[in-house]
Motif scaffolding. Structure first.
Motif, PDB file in Angstrom:
ATOM      1  N   THR A  28       1.388 -55.604 -36.800  1.00  0.00           N
ATOM      2  CA  THR A  28       0.216 -56.410 -36.454  1.00  0.00           C
ATOM      3  C   THR A  28      -1.000 -55.494 -36.390  1.00  0.00           C
ATOM      4  O   THR A  28      -0.984 -54.468 -35.696  1.00  0.00           O
ATOM      5  CB  THR A  28       0.400 -57.113 -35.099  1.00  0.00           C
ATOM      6  OG1 THR A  28       1.547 -57.954 -35.148  1.00  0.00           O
ATOM      7  CG2 THR A  28      -0.826 -57.958 -34.772  1.00  0.00           C
ATOM      8  N   HIS A  29      -2.045 -55.873 -37.095  1.00  0.00           N
ATOM      9  CA  HIS A  29      -3.293 -55.099 -37.103  1.00  0.00           C
ATOM     10  C   HIS A  29      -4.437 -56.043 -36.763  1.00  0.00           C
ATOM     11  O   HIS A  29      -4.561 -57.114 -37.358  1.00  0.00           O
ATOM     12  CB  HIS A  29      -3.531 -54.461 -38.468  1.00  0.00           C
ATOM     13  CG  HIS A  29      -2.395 -53.617 -38.952  1.00  0.00           C
ATOM     14  ND1 HIS A  29      -2.203 -52.310 -38.556  1.00  0.00           N
ATOM     15  CD2 HIS A  29      -1.365 -53.916 -39.791  1.00  0.00           C
ATOM     16  CE1 HIS A  29      -1.131 -51.816 -39.136  1.00  0.00           C
ATOM     17  NE2 HIS A  29      -0.592 -52.782 -39.890  1.00  0.00           N
ATOM     18  N   ASN A  30      -5.262 -55.635 -35.815  1.00  0.00           N
ATOM     19  CA  ASN A  30      -6.388 -56.465 -35.382  1.00  0.00           C
ATOM     20  C   ASN A  30      -7.653 -55.625 -35.290  1.00  0.00           C
ATOM     21  O   ASN A  30      -7.610 -54.459 -34.878  1.00  0.00           O
ATOM     22  CB  ASN A  30      -6.116 -57.088 -34.004  1.00  0.00           C
ATOM     23  CG  ASN A  30      -4.930 -58.023 -34.006  1.00  0.00           C
ATOM     24  OD1 ASN A  30      -4.983 -59.099 -34.576  1.00  0.00           O
ATOM     25  ND2 ASN A  30      -3.845 -57.606 -33.361  1.00  0.00           N
ATOM     26  N   ILE A  31      -8.759 -56.233 -35.650  1.00  0.00           N
ATOM     27  CA  ILE A  31     -10.061 -55.605 -35.465  1.00  0.00           C
ATOM     28  C   ILE A  31     -11.050 -56.702 -35.077  1.00  0.00           C
ATOM     29  O   ILE A  31     -10.993 -57.814 -35.615  1.00  0.00           O
ATOM     30  CB  ILE A  31     -10.535 -54.877 -36.744  1.00  0.00           C
ATOM     31  CG1 ILE A  31     -11.860 -54.152 -36.481  1.00  0.00           C
ATOM     32  CG2 ILE A  31     -10.651 -55.828 -37.923  1.00  0.00           C
ATOM     33  CD1 ILE A  31     -12.291 -53.250 -37.624  1.00  0.00           C
ATOM     34  N   SER A  32     -11.923 -56.419 -34.130  1.00  0.00           N
ATOM     35  CA  SER A  32     -12.890 -57.422 -33.685  1.00  0.00           C
ATOM     36  C   SER A  32     -14.214 -56.764 -33.335  1.00  0.00           C
ATOM     37  O   SER A  32     -14.261 -55.586 -32.947  1.00  0.00           O
ATOM     38  CB  SER A  32     -12.358 -58.202 -32.473  1.00  0.00           C
ATOM     39  OG  SER A  32     -12.174 -57.338 -31.372  1.00  0.00           O
ATOM     40  N   VAL A  33     -15.275 -57.529 -33.505  1.00  0.00           N
ATOM     41  CA  VAL A  33     -16.629 -57.072 -33.185  1.00  0.00           C
ATOM     42  C   VAL A  33     -17.299 -58.158 -32.358  1.00  0.00           C
ATOM     43  O   VAL A  33     -17.290 -59.329 -32.741  1.00  0.00           O
ATOM     44  CB  VAL A  33     -17.448 -56.803 -34.467  1.00  0.00           C
ATOM     45  CG1 VAL A  33     -18.864 -56.366 -34.098  1.00  0.00           C
ATOM     46  CG2 VAL A  33     -16.770 -55.745 -35.327  1.00  0.00           C
ATOM     47  N   THR A  34     -17.841 -57.773 -31.246  1.00  0.00           N
ATOM     48  CA  THR A  34     -18.552 -58.714 -30.366  1.00  0.00           C
ATOM     49  C   THR A  34     -19.932 -58.144 -30.057  1.00  0.00           C
ATOM     50  O   THR A  34     -20.082 -56.948 -29.806  1.00  0.00           O
ATOM     51  CB  THR A  34     -17.784 -58.926 -29.054  1.00  0.00           C
ATOM     52  OG1 THR A  34     -16.469 -59.400 -29.348  1.00  0.00           O
ATOM     53  CG2 THR A  34     -18.488 -59.945 -28.168  1.00  0.00           C
ATOM     54  N   GLY A  35     -20.915 -59.021 -30.079  1.00  0.00           N
ATOM     55  CA  GLY A  35     -22.258 -58.537 -29.793  1.00  0.00           C
ATOM     56  C   GLY A  35     -23.239 -59.676 -29.617  1.00  0.00           C
ATOM     57  O   GLY A  35     -22.856 -60.840 -29.487  1.00  0.00           O
ATOM     58  N   GLY A  36     -24.524 -59.324 -29.632  1.00  0.00           N
ATOM     59  CA  GLY A  36     -25.554 -60.339 -29.494  1.00  0.00           C
ATOM     60  C   GLY A  36     -26.782 -59.831 -28.788  1.00  0.00           C
ATOM     61  O   GLY A  36     -26.928 -58.626 -28.486  1.00  0.00           O
ATOM     62  N   THR A  37     -27.669 -60.763 -28.497  1.00  0.00           N
ATOM     63  CA  THR A  37     -28.894 -60.494 -27.763  1.00  0.00           C
ATOM     64  C   THR A  37     -28.961 -61.475 -26.603  1.00  0.00           C
ATOM     65  O   THR A  37     -28.003 -62.186 -26.310  1.00  0.00           O
ATOM     66  CB  THR A  37     -30.116 -60.670 -28.688  1.00  0.00           C
ATOM     67  OG1 THR A  37     -30.191 -62.042 -29.109  1.00  0.00           O
ATOM     68  CG2 THR A  37     -30.014 -59.775 -29.914  1.00  0.00           C
ATOM     69  N   LYS A  38     -30.101 -61.522 -25.958  1.00  0.00           N
ATOM     70  CA  LYS A  38     -30.272 -62.455 -24.855  1.00  0.00           C
ATOM     71  C   LYS A  38     -30.138 -63.903 -25.320  1.00  0.00           C
ATOM     72  O   LYS A  38     -29.621 -64.765 -24.593  1.00  0.00           O
ATOM     73  CB  LYS A  38     -31.637 -62.248 -24.207  1.00  0.00           C
ATOM     74  CG  LYS A  38     -31.878 -63.104 -22.976  1.00  0.00           C
ATOM     75  CD  LYS A  38     -33.228 -62.800 -22.355  1.00  0.00           C
ATOM     76  CE  LYS A  38     -33.452 -63.663 -21.114  1.00  0.00           C
ATOM     77  NZ  LYS A  38     -34.769 -63.380 -20.481  1.00  0.00           N
ATOM     78  N   ALA A  39     -30.554 -64.164 -26.561  1.00  0.00           N
ATOM     79  CA  ALA A  39     -30.535 -65.536 -27.074  1.00  0.00           C
ATOM     80  C   ALA A  39     -29.326 -65.828 -27.966  1.00  0.00           C
ATOM     81  O   ALA A  39     -28.985 -66.993 -28.181  1.00  0.00           O
ATOM     82  CB  ALA A  39     -31.818 -65.822 -27.860  1.00  0.00           C
TER      83      ALA A  39
END
Length: 297
Positions: A28-39
């Motif tokens: 099993t291989h997983n990669i994730s990216v989480t981000g953002g700004t105030k809005a």
């Protein structure tokens, strides 16, 4: 029992262990990216799963891509978007009975087959012992049967969804949500001459079965919500409407009389070597539509 002495020196075969005793590997291989700004906030992920089954010839592979985003355009408007894509492959006929009946169940054959390869242990796996087949109510060598039933299932699925929420004021809001789902499951099957299906329906020659589907669904819902509240009382009412549309189309083909000894890969890549059965190919289409209105208080 007059020949029972002949069996004392024959090594027993544990068919369940032969069929279901494989040490299966899992990755099993997983990669994730989480981000953002105030809005704005977003999340993107990718996973790749590969797994062998404990049953010989079985395997599972899946790739999954997922994306989700929410954005506050201003104090009144909020929007969101989601995308999910799945690509999946499953190898193996499985252990349970198929549409061909209990004669295709590997579990049945592994349990009921005699625990040796013949009176002197000399019976070749490719040999069909017709006398034993009849006396045992249709039991085959399960190891040879597992090698004779080729199944490969594919599934590609794409899901799209989105929404927007608009607040006219602190009491009144409107939300619209829409989604679409597209999938095309596909199954390739090959039954060698050894199988009951080929013996019963293919004159003892290999059979290929193809099944392809194209499915989609569309939905949209719209809700107007009014909520008034103060310290002592509250009042809420909503009005809504929803549309749902589903359509599926399935095409099936059954080809017989492939040359004995042909491999599943060659048969599936050279369908002209077989003969299409009467009433095939066949196509089945189904479509349904739903329009509804609702309210609540």
């Amino acid at each position: 029992f007059e020949n029972i002495e002949r069996y004392k020196n024959i090594e027993a075969v544990d068919w369940q262990d032969e069929i279901f005793g494989r040490t299966a590997k899992l990755q099993t291989h997983n990669i994730s990216v989480t981000g953002g700004t105030k809005a704005t906030s977003f999340n993107a992920s990718y996973s790749n799963n590969s797994q062998e089954g404990i049953m010989i010839g079985s395997k599972f592979k899946r790739q999954l891509l997922n994306f989700k985003m929410d954005h506050d355009a201003n104090t009144k408007l909020k929007i969101g978007l989601g995308v999910r894509y799945t690509a999946q492959e499953i190898d193996g006929a499985g252990s349970s009975p198929s549409a061909a009946g209990s004669t295709s169940s590997l579990l049945r054959h592994a349990i009921k087959n005699r625990p040796y390869n013949g009176p002197d242990g000399e019976l070749e796996p490719d040999v069909i012992d017709d006398e034993y087949f009849v006396a045992s109510d249709g039991v085959f060598n399960p190891l040879r049967l597992a090698q004779s039933q080729y199944r490969k299932r594919y599934l590609n699925n794409l899901n799209l969804n989105g929404y927007f929420l608009y607040r006219f004021n602190k009491d009144l809001s409107f939300r619209s949500t829409a989604g679409a789902n597209f999938s095309n499951p596909k199954t390739n099957s090959f039954d060698d001459f050894y199988t009951a299906n080929a013996r019963s329906n293919g004159a003892g020659q290999p059979i290929v079965t193809l099944r392809n589907s194209n499915n989609y669904s569309l939905n949209n819902s719209n809700v107007l919500n009014l909520e008034i509240a103060d310290e002592a009382n509250s009042f809420n009412i909503l009005l809504g409407q929803e549309i749902y549309n589903l359509r599926s189309e399935t095409r099936s083909d059954l080809l017989k009389y492939f040359p004995i000894g042909i491999t599943p890969e060659k048969a599936l890549n050279q369908l002209n070597l077989g003969t299409s059965s009467p009433q095939y190919p066949s196509t089945y289409t189904n479509e349904s539509k739903l329009l509804s209105f609702f309210t609540g208080a």
